[in-house]
Design an enzyme around this catalytic site. Sequence first.
Site, PDB file in Angstrom:
ATOM      1  N   GLU A   1       0.700  -1.288   0.045  1.00 13.98           N
ATOM      2  CA  GLU A   1       0.169   0.015  -0.021  1.00 13.98           C
ATOM      3  C   GLU A   1       0.858   1.391  -0.095  1.00 13.98           C
ATOM      4  O   GLU A   1       0.755   2.015   0.934  1.00 13.98           O
ATOM      5  CB  GLU A   1      -1.137   0.004   1.225  1.00 13.98           C
ATOM      6  CG  GLU A   1      -1.983  -1.216   1.139  1.00 13.98           C
ATOM      7  CD  GLU A   1      -3.277  -0.902   2.049  1.00 13.98           C
ATOM      8  OE1 GLU A   1      -3.308  -0.427   2.680  1.00 13.98           O
ATOM      9  OE2 GLU A   1      -4.333  -1.692   1.878  1.00 13.98           O
TER      10      GLU A   1
ATOM     11  N   GLU B   1      -5.970  -7.962  -0.793  1.00 10.91           N
ATOM     12  CA  GLU B   1      -6.729  -7.795   0.557  1.00 10.91           C
ATOM     13  C   GLU B   1      -8.232  -7.529   0.387  1.00 10.91           C
ATOM     14  O   GLU B   1      -8.405  -6.735  -0.590  1.00 10.91           O
ATOM     15  CB  GLU B   1      -6.015  -6.600   1.246  1.00 10.91           C
ATOM     16  CG  GLU B   1      -4.613  -6.831   2.012  1.00 10.91           C
ATOM     17  CD  GLU B   1      -4.307  -5.569   2.776  1.00 10.91           C
ATOM     18  OE1 GLU B   1      -5.210  -4.764   3.307  1.00 10.91           O
ATOM     19  OE2 GLU B   1      -2.855  -5.590   3.072  1.00 10.91           O
TER      20      GLU B   1
END
Length: 388
Positions: A216, A322
């Site tokens: 991320e 995710e």
Amino acid sequence: MKSSFLAGLFAVGAAAQSPAWGQCGGKDWKGATTCVSGYTCTYSNDWYSQCIPGSAGPSTTLRTTTTAKPSTTTSSGPTGTSTPGKLKWVGINQSSAEFGQGTYPGIWGKTFTFPSTSSIQTLIGDGYNTFRVCFSMERLVPNQLTGSFDDGYLRNLTQVIDYITNAGATAVIDPHNYGRYYDNIITDTNAFKTFWTNLAGKFVSNSRVVFDTNNEYNTMDQTLVLNLNQAAINGIRAAGATQYIFVEGNAWTGAWSWNTTNTNMVALTDPQNKIVYEMHQYLDSDSSGTSATCVSAQIGVQRVIGATNWLRANGKVGIIGEFAGGANSVCQQAVKGLLDHLKENSDVWQGAIWWAGGPWWADYIYSFEPPSGTGYSYYNSLLKQYTV
Ligand SMILES: *[C@@H]1O[C@H](CO)[C@@H](O)[C@H](O)[C@H]1NC(C)=O
Ligand SMILES: *[C@@H]1O[C@H](CO)[C@@H](O)[C@H](O)[C@H]1NC(C)=O
Ligand SMILES: CC(=O)N[C@H]1CO[C@H](CO)[C@@H](O)[C@@H]1O
């Protein structure tokens, strides 16, 4: 998990016909229900129909079912629709070695720990074949990016990786660092490349390993994100490693915003041609993965469809690295819709990894830790259907 979701997905307008690969039906769908020439509106699931290449048969396959189907593997649509594919990688994030963010090195057993191999064994028994193992770069290379490894941390991490791969599953090696090192954005692409050459060198002979460049990236220069990913790829290949590489984008690598924020990532190159675009997608109002409430039963598909189209238009493949939803029926429908969509578009989507398992998640809303994590209890029977 922190991206803000700026609405707009419903701004479909009153187009007369849906575009190639566009949505054309599903429960509560208010847009066009026919497709542009050469495409047929094809039922995917109760929440989603899509314009697929091919001419229309005697009637469109659009259906308007109002009740959710029971979740069985055999009910994936009427005959005559596109054959659902198989997802290559389905599994669970293993989160715990990166716990205690900001406390470095921290204390093993107190600040952080390592995933439970017995829990991983249970999940493998359930059919899962992919585990994304999160760790912190500050603990692995405490002094500098190009510095030497902490032997104890590397040994503990390697034990988990080896456990997974010896069992025949895939281990995704995930520096859970958000493009940062000791809280500073990584700008030295050469040092990052060296970090990856060193790390890949430790796993060069383990064919069941996948390298994930970083977790991320966010609020960073877009070109820097591209360059860091390319540096990681170059570093991994410089080590002689030939395994798959998961790349991640800026803006928390969100699938919903990929087609507007991360389009420059198309330029990544790999001599092995084994790049997989890893995107994350939560189903709560701001896509942050902090609420057990999902926006709607359709939100799963709606948030990833733009990414599906981007991958296909650019000849790339991706994985949802995710995702999660709360333990309730709206989320369950949204999760099922998302997974059905990935499976039906398995030419571009290679898999999905639930967030998250790990021994310290306690009563966390998405915990997939056997035997009694909230997510595991509620979702295991659904999720494991996608492993076959
Ligand atoms: C590694 O794990 C052992 C227990 O198996 C523990 O004693 C040690 O502190 C750990 N070290 C690190 C750096 O994680
Ligand atoms: C991006 O994807 C969304 C759906 O997620 C879609 O509505 C939008 O038109 C797409 N934008 C571009 C530039 O492709
Ligand atoms: C969605 C979610 O709960 N994310 C959490 C995952 O774990 C990291 C620590 O590794 C937390 O910072 C996130 O909030």
